[in-house]
Design a protein around this motif. Structure first.
Motif, short mmCIF file in Angstrom:
data_model
loop_
_atom_site.label_atom_id
_atom_site.label_comp_id
_atom_site.label_asym_id
_atom_site.label_seq_id
_atom_site.Cartn_x
_atom_site.Cartn_y
_atom_site.Cartn_z
N VAL A 29 0.84 -1.19 0.00
CA VAL A 29 0.00 0.00 0.00
C VAL A 29 0.88 1.24 0.00
CG1 VAL A 29 -1.85 1.24 1.20
CG2 VAL A 29 -1.74 -1.26 1.31
N THR A 30 0.56 2.19 -0.86
CA THR A 30 1.29 3.47 -0.88
C THR A 30 0.31 4.61 -0.66
OG1 THR A 30 1.07 3.63 -3.29
CG2 THR A 30 3.08 2.62 -2.43
N LYS A 31 0.71 5.59 0.09
CA LYS A 31 -0.13 6.76 0.35
C LYS A 31 0.76 7.95 0.72
CE LYS A 31 -2.36 7.33 4.18
NZ LYS A 31 -1.59 8.45 4.77
N LEU A 32 0.20 9.13 0.57
CA LEU A 32 0.89 10.33 1.01
C LEU A 32 0.69 10.53 2.51
CD1 LEU A 32 -0.06 12.81 -1.86
CD2 LEU A 32 2.09 11.59 -1.56
N ALA A 33 1.67 11.09 3.15
CA ALA A 33 1.59 11.34 4.59
C ALA A 33 0.43 12.28 4.91
CB ALA A 33 2.91 11.91 5.10
N THR A 34 0.10 13.17 3.97
CA THR A 34 -0.97 14.15 4.21
C THR A 34 -2.34 13.65 3.76
OG1 THR A 34 -0.46 15.16 2.06
CG2 THR A 34 0.58 16.12 4.02
N ASP A 35 -2.39 12.46 3.15
CA ASP A 35 -3.65 11.92 2.63
C ASP A 35 -4.43 11.26 3.77
OD1 ASP A 35 -5.73 10.89 1.22
OD2 ASP A 35 -4.53 9.58 -0.07
N LYS A 36 -5.63 11.73 4.03
CA LYS A 36 -6.44 11.21 5.13
C LYS A 36 -7.59 10.32 4.64
CE LYS A 36 -3.91 13.43 8.04
NZ LYS A 36 -2.91 12.66 8.81
N ASP A 37 -7.62 10.01 3.35
CA ASP A 37 -8.69 9.17 2.82
C ASP A 37 -8.39 7.68 3.02
OD1 ASP A 37 -10.08 11.40 1.96
OD2 ASP A 37 -9.14 11.39 -0.03
N ASP A 38 -9.46 6.90 3.17
CA ASP A 38 -9.30 5.44 3.24
C ASP A 38 -8.95 4.89 1.86
OD1 ASP A 38 -10.05 5.74 5.83
OD2 ASP A 38 -12.04 4.84 5.61
N ILE A 39 -8.26 3.77 1.84
CA ILE A 39 -7.98 3.03 0.61
C ILE A 39 -8.73 1.70 0.71
CG2 ILE A 39 -6.22 1.93 -0.83
CD1 ILE A 39 -4.23 3.98 0.26
N GLU A 40 -9.68 1.49 -0.18
CA GLU A 40 -10.52 0.28 -0.14
C GLU A 40 -10.19 -0.60 -1.33
OE1 GLU A 40 -15.21 -0.46 -0.68
OE2 GLU A 40 -14.69 0.74 1.09
N THR A 41 -9.95 -1.89 -1.09
CA THR A 41 -9.58 -2.80 -2.17
C THR A 41 -10.83 -3.38 -2.83
OG1 THR A 41 -9.54 -4.82 -0.82
CG2 THR A 41 -7.56 -3.44 -0.82
N GLU A 42 -10.63 -3.99 -3.99
CA GLU A 42 -11.72 -4.71 -4.66
C GLU A 42 -12.03 -5.99 -3.88
OE1 GLU A 42 -13.54 -3.89 -7.41
OE2 GLU A 42 -12.57 -1.94 -7.27
N PRO A 43 -13.30 -6.42 -3.84
CA PRO A 43 -13.64 -7.66 -3.13
C PRO A 43 -12.98 -8.88 -3.76
CG PRO A 43 -15.60 -6.33 -3.56
CD PRO A 43 -14.50 -5.73 -4.36
N ILE A 44 -12.64 -9.85 -2.92
CA ILE A 44 -12.07 -11.12 -3.35
C ILE A 44 -12.97 -12.24 -2.86
CG2 ILE A 44 -10.13 -12.72 -3.06
CD1 ILE A 44 -8.29 -10.33 -2.81
N LEU A 45 -13.30 -13.20 -3.73
CA LEU A 45 -14.14 -14.32 -3.36
C LEU A 45 -13.33 -15.35 -2.59
CD1 LEU A 45 -16.15 -14.77 -6.67
CD2 LEU A 45 -16.98 -13.79 -4.53
N VAL A 46 -13.89 -15.87 -1.51
CA VAL A 46 -13.23 -16.88 -0.70
C VAL A 46 -14.22 -17.99 -0.37
CG1 VAL A 46 -11.62 -15.25 0.34
CG2 VAL A 46 -13.80 -15.70 1.48
N CYS A 47 -13.71 -19.07 0.18
CA CYS A 47 -14.56 -20.17 0.66
C CYS A 47 -15.47 -20.69 -0.44
CB CYS A 47 -15.37 -19.71 1.88
SG CYS A 47 -16.01 -21.06 2.87
#
Length: 294
Positions: A29-47
């Protein structure tokens, strides 16, 4: 010296390694120190596609730290199953149960692995000097099928896989509103009556590869299938299963249904269940109800 532009860097990458019920995910994961937004990944199927997960990386109040949360919800295919998922991430193991809504569990908090001076571009302020933070997360997930009720045993991995397979099924249970595919060998292991009918070769079921279950809905037949493969009983809808068990001489299913009815009995259902038992000649159900209330 040239500094990287954050605008050209992916916010996260993921490497996925899967082996049976175990799933290993490695996130960068990469982000800026000043970035306060969440980073949400794409869903992955399991089970076996019964559930889906996604990660959410959230800025922390601690300097240069990032929180990783996991969200999970079950898919439509898992209506009769409630799969718990065992989660391990570094030294912070956790366990939670997926449902029809997204549930979230905070599973890790860590500081940046690397810090690189970079520039980002803002429409109002132009080029901005900042720090690009990089984090490496690893999460190991084990997804297991178990019944909703802990009173029923967990099926083996082989029968779990057979239950989910529809490509190589060779028989059908026909209900009032559709068919449910099954493996003939599983049906015959639970039903001596069906074994006799299919061995004879003269019955229509042998020729058509389909057994008609009178007055049974697809929902009830799916409950029957879940019981035969996984030994799971539904929380509701036990009466139709009891009728099938009585009609097709499935004694174990009958006994398990009666035991669960008595165990989960509610005051407001007693009269209705006693009436049902009397109408369908089930004195053992009446006795179970009486014994439970005395």
């Amino acid at each position: 010296m040239a500094f990287p532009m954050y605008n050209t860097v992916k916010k996260y990458t993921v490497k996925k390694e899967e082996s049976g019920p175990k799933l290993r995910l490695i996130y960068c994961v990469t982000k800026l120190a000043t970035d306060k937004d969440d980073i949400e990944t794409e869903p992955i199927l399991v089970c076996r596609n019964l559930a889906q997960i996604k990660m959410v990386f959230k800025p922390s109040n601690y300097s240069l730290s990032l929180k990783m949360a996991m969200q999970m919800k079950r898919n439509e295919l898992a209506k009769t199953i409630f799969p718990p998922v065992k989660i391990t991430c570094g030294e912070n193991p956790g366990e939670f149960y997926c449902s029809d809504e997204w549930l979230e569990l905070l599973i890790h908090l860590k500081t940046a692995d690397t810090t690189i001076l970079c520039f980002s571009y803002d429409d109002e302020r132009g080029y901005i000097r900042d720090n690009m933070l990089t984090y490496m997360f690893e999460v190991n997930i084990e997804a297991q099928l178990v019944p909703k009720s802990a009173t029923m045993p967990t099926a083996s991995p082989v029968t779990n896989l057979l239950y989910l397979d529809e490509e190589f099924t060779d028989f059908q249970l026909q209900g009032t509103d559709g068919n449910v595919p099954i493996h003939k060998s599983v049906l015959l292991a639970h039903n001596d009556m069906a074994k006799t009918m299919l061995r004879d070769g003269k019955w229509e079921e042998t020729k058509n590869g389909c057994m008609k279950i009178d007055k049974a809905s697809v929902e009830t037949l799916n409950h029957l299938k879940a019981y035969m493969y996984l030994e799971i009983l539904p929380e509701e809808g036990l009466e139709p299963l009891l009728l099938i068990a009585s009609c097709y001489l499935m004694e174990k299913l009958r006994n398990d249904c009666i035991a669960k009815v008595a165990r989960t009995l509610k005051e407001e259902n007693i009269e209705r269940l006693v009436e049902f038992a009397c109408e369908n000649n089930m004195p053992d159900l009446v006795m179970a109800i009486i014994s439970n209330k005395t």
